[in-house]
Scaffold this motif. Structure first.
Motif, mmCIF file in Angstrom:
data_model
loop_
_atom_site.group_PDB
_atom_site.id
_atom_site.type_symbol
_atom_site.label_atom_id
_atom_site.label_comp_id
_atom_site.label_asym_id
_atom_site.label_seq_id
_atom_site.Cartn_x
_atom_site.Cartn_y
_atom_site.Cartn_z
ATOM 1 N N PHE A 80 -7.129 9.557 -47.419
ATOM 2 C CA PHE A 80 -7.940 9.904 -48.585
ATOM 3 C C PHE A 80 -9.392 9.527 -48.322
ATOM 4 C CE2 PHE A 80 -9.836 9.140 -52.766
ATOM 5 C CZ PHE A 80 -9.469 10.294 -53.439
ATOM 6 N N ALA A 81 -10.281 10.533 -48.331
ATOM 7 C CA ALA A 81 -11.679 10.284 -47.968
ATOM 8 C C ALA A 81 -12.646 10.484 -49.131
ATOM 9 C CB ALA A 81 -12.081 11.202 -46.805
ATOM 10 N N ASN A 82 -12.154 10.898 -50.291
ATOM 11 C CA ASN A 82 -13.035 11.128 -51.427
ATOM 12 C C ASN A 82 -13.495 9.806 -52.054
ATOM 13 O OD1 ASN A 82 -12.782 13.835 -51.016
ATOM 14 N ND2 ASN A 82 -11.414 14.222 -52.739
ATOM 15 N N PRO A 83 -14.529 9.847 -52.903
ATOM 16 C CA PRO A 83 -15.099 8.611 -53.447
ATOM 17 C C PRO A 83 -14.123 7.795 -54.297
ATOM 18 C CG PRO A 83 -16.620 10.445 -53.732
ATOM 19 C CD PRO A 83 -15.328 11.037 -53.275
ATOM 20 N N ILE A 84 -14.150 6.498 -54.102
ATOM 21 C CA ILE A 84 -13.417 5.533 -54.923
ATOM 22 C C ILE A 84 -14.439 4.613 -55.573
ATOM 23 C CG2 ILE A 84 -11.787 3.606 -54.939
ATOM 24 C CD1 ILE A 84 -10.435 4.842 -52.500
ATOM 25 N N VAL A 85 -14.389 4.520 -56.893
ATOM 26 C CA VAL A 85 -15.286 3.638 -57.647
ATOM 27 C C VAL A 85 -14.449 2.515 -58.237
ATOM 28 C CG1 VAL A 85 -16.893 3.454 -59.580
ATOM 29 C CG2 VAL A 85 -16.842 5.554 -58.206
ATOM 30 N N PHE A 86 -14.749 1.280 -57.838
ATOM 31 C CA PHE A 86 -14.019 0.131 -58.359
ATOM 32 C C PHE A 86 -14.583 -0.303 -59.701
ATOM 33 C CE2 PHE A 86 -12.805 -0.727 -53.835
ATOM 34 C CZ PHE A 86 -11.429 -0.655 -54.036
ATOM 35 N N ARG A 130 -17.802 20.308 -50.905
ATOM 36 C CA ARG A 130 -17.005 21.494 -51.218
ATOM 37 C C ARG A 130 -17.512 22.729 -50.497
ATOM 38 N NH1 ARG A 130 -15.434 21.635 -57.656
ATOM 39 N NH2 ARG A 130 -13.812 20.019 -57.572
ATOM 40 N N GLU A 131 -18.773 22.717 -50.134
ATOM 41 C CA GLU A 131 -19.320 23.842 -49.395
ATOM 42 C C GLU A 131 -18.810 23.867 -47.955
ATOM 43 O OE1 GLU A 131 -21.317 26.329 -50.443
ATOM 44 O OE2 GLU A 131 -21.049 25.548 -52.476
ATOM 45 N N GLN A 132 -18.279 22.755 -47.489
ATOM 46 C CA GLN A 132 -17.897 22.655 -46.085
ATOM 47 C C GLN A 132 -16.425 22.326 -45.847
ATOM 48 O OE1 GLN A 132 -20.794 20.262 -43.769
ATOM 49 N NE2 GLN A 132 -21.868 20.006 -45.703
ATOM 50 N N TRP A 133 -15.791 21.621 -46.775
ATOM 51 C CA TRP A 133 -14.449 21.119 -46.544
ATOM 52 C C TRP A 133 -13.557 21.324 -47.765
ATOM 53 C CZ3 TRP A 133 -13.928 18.765 -41.697
ATOM 54 C CH2 TRP A 133 -15.116 18.371 -41.073
ATOM 55 N N MET A 134 -12.253 21.304 -47.539
ATOM 56 C CA MET A 134 -11.307 21.115 -48.629
ATOM 57 C C MET A 134 -10.330 20.030 -48.193
ATOM 58 S SD MET A 134 -9.045 24.617 -48.451
ATOM 59 C CE MET A 134 -8.552 25.356 -46.896
ATOM 60 N N VAL A 135 -9.915 19.210 -49.149
ATOM 61 C CA VAL A 135 -9.016 18.099 -48.862
ATOM 62 C C VAL A 135 -7.641 18.448 -49.408
ATOM 63 C CG1 VAL A 135 -8.575 15.644 -49.165
ATOM 64 C CG2 VAL A 135 -10.935 16.479 -49.000
ATOM 65 N N ILE A 145 -10.135 19.697 -44.219
ATOM 66 C CA ILE A 145 -10.051 20.931 -43.446
ATOM 67 C C ILE A 145 -11.386 21.669 -43.519
ATOM 68 C CG2 ILE A 145 -8.883 23.162 -43.229
ATOM 69 C CD1 ILE A 145 -6.424 21.808 -44.481
ATOM 70 N N PRO A 146 -12.026 21.919 -42.379
ATOM 71 C CA PRO A 146 -13.325 22.616 -42.388
ATOM 72 C C PRO A 146 -13.150 24.087 -42.769
ATOM 73 C CG PRO A 146 -12.567 22.264 -40.135
ATOM 74 C CD PRO A 146 -11.598 21.548 -41.021
ATOM 75 N N LEU A 147 -13.850 24.519 -43.813
ATOM 76 C CA LEU A 147 -13.672 25.885 -44.317
ATOM 77 C C LEU A 147 -14.115 26.940 -43.312
ATOM 78 C CD1 LEU A 147 -14.838 25.438 -48.016
ATOM 79 C CD2 LEU A 147 -12.540 25.283 -47.071
ATOM 80 N N ASP A 148 -15.149 26.645 -42.530
ATOM 81 C CA ASP A 148 -15.642 27.665 -41.610
ATOM 82 C C ASP A 148 -14.752 27.834 -40.379
ATOM 83 O OD1 ASP A 148 -16.211 25.280 -40.371
ATOM 84 O OD2 ASP A 148 -18.304 25.752 -39.922
ATOM 85 N N TYR A 182 -10.096 26.667 -53.961
ATOM 86 C CA TYR A 182 -10.926 25.912 -53.028
ATOM 87 C C TYR A 182 -11.890 26.829 -52.269
ATOM 88 C CZ TYR A 182 -7.905 21.768 -53.452
ATOM 89 O OH TYR A 182 -7.220 20.676 -53.902
ATOM 90 N N LEU A 183 -11.532 28.095 -52.166
ATOM 91 C CA LEU A 183 -12.235 29.001 -51.264
ATOM 92 C C LEU A 183 -13.131 30.024 -51.945
ATOM 93 C CD1 LEU A 183 -9.149 29.790 -48.962
ATOM 94 C CD2 LEU A 183 -10.956 28.112 -48.516
ATOM 95 N N GLU A 184 -12.893 30.301 -53.219
ATOM 96 C CA GLU A 184 -13.522 31.445 -53.858
ATOM 97 C C GLU A 184 -15.034 31.342 -53.992
ATOM 98 O OE1 GLU A 184 -11.954 31.966 -57.757
ATOM 99 O OE2 GLU A 184 -12.074 29.849 -58.272
#
Length: 240
Positions: A80-86, A130-135, A145-148, A182-184
């Motif tokens: 899991f690489a998305n932001p975590i706020v404690f 989101r412009e570059q990846w989807m998790v 996963i790199p969208l391009d 994720y792609l549209e």
């Protein structure tokens, strides 16, 4: 649409987070789906089976059942690489929070100005991501996963198969509609029939029956899809 998860076992603090998110959403006209948890066990169990990965996680450190830092460590170990706020009432775990790459360490009581400032920064970063990846969850792990690099996607029953430029494939359990969400936003991705999503940037040639990608892969087109695909293809390259 953003997916937000909050793991907080103090009802009063949970209500404050929910109110702040609602107010922020109303001011900035953005939509979000919120899931809340009162135990680390329930949160981890849901994370192991959920399809839509949270864009941001708000995680209390002092939980009745478990420790938020340990939960974060497990999440990071699973990809899991998305932001975590404690969220916490003490600065005791500040160093450990840094070690799990926490996006922020908020000491209660939460202040609106500070909370909103953090959201501004995190959502800007999320939009850029989101412009570059989807998790997605792949084989029990979270994977960026790199969208391009996605050539095409194929639906097979309850699974979507993502075929990549390097020949690798990812199998994810989700619907075509969920995957396309994720792609549209990227103009190169189009749905073709009920079973495919194509990346127009990889199409090398096509006719009324088949399409061939730059990777050498040829796919037979679903019946009746050629005309609309051809139009989408020319719009993409010519801006017509």
């Amino acid at each position: 649409m953003y997916n937000i998860a909050v793991c907080e076992d103090e009802e009063r603090d949970l209500e404050i987070v929910k109110q702040l998110l609602e107010l922020y959403g109303a001011r900035h006209e953005w939509k979000y789906a919120l899931k809340t948890y009162d135990t680390a066990k329930n949160f981890i169990r849901d994370m192991e089976r959920m399809k839509s990965i949270p864009d941001i996680v708000f995680l209390d450190i002092y939980l009745r059942e478990g420790n938020g830092v340990e939960v974060a460590k497990e999440m990071r170990a699973n990809g899991f690489a998305n932001p975590i706020v404690f969220l916490t009432a003490s600065r005791e775990y500040a160093l450990e929070a840094y070690n799990v790459d926490a996006a922020q360490y908020l000491v209660k009581p939460l202040e609106q100005k500070r909370f909103f400032s953090i959201l501004d920064r995190l959502f800007l970063k999320t939009e850029e991501e989101r412009e570059q990846w989807m998790v997605l969850r792949v084989g029990g792990e979270f994977r960026r996963i790199p969208l391009d690099k996605v050539v095409y996607c194929e639906a097979q029953r309850n699974y979507q198969h993502l075929c990549m430029e390097d020949g690798s494939k990812y199998k994810v359990r989700m619907t075509m509609i969920e995957l396309f969400s994720y792609l549209e936003k990227r103009s190169e991705f189009v749905k073709v029939g009920s079973a495919y999503i194509f990346n127009l940037a990889f199409i090398e040639s096509m006719n009324s029956k088949t399409v061939t990608f730059g990777t050498g892969k040829t796919i037979h087109l679903p019946r009746g899809s050629y005309s609309s695909l051809k139009e989408e293809y020319f719009q993409y390259y010519c801006g017509e």
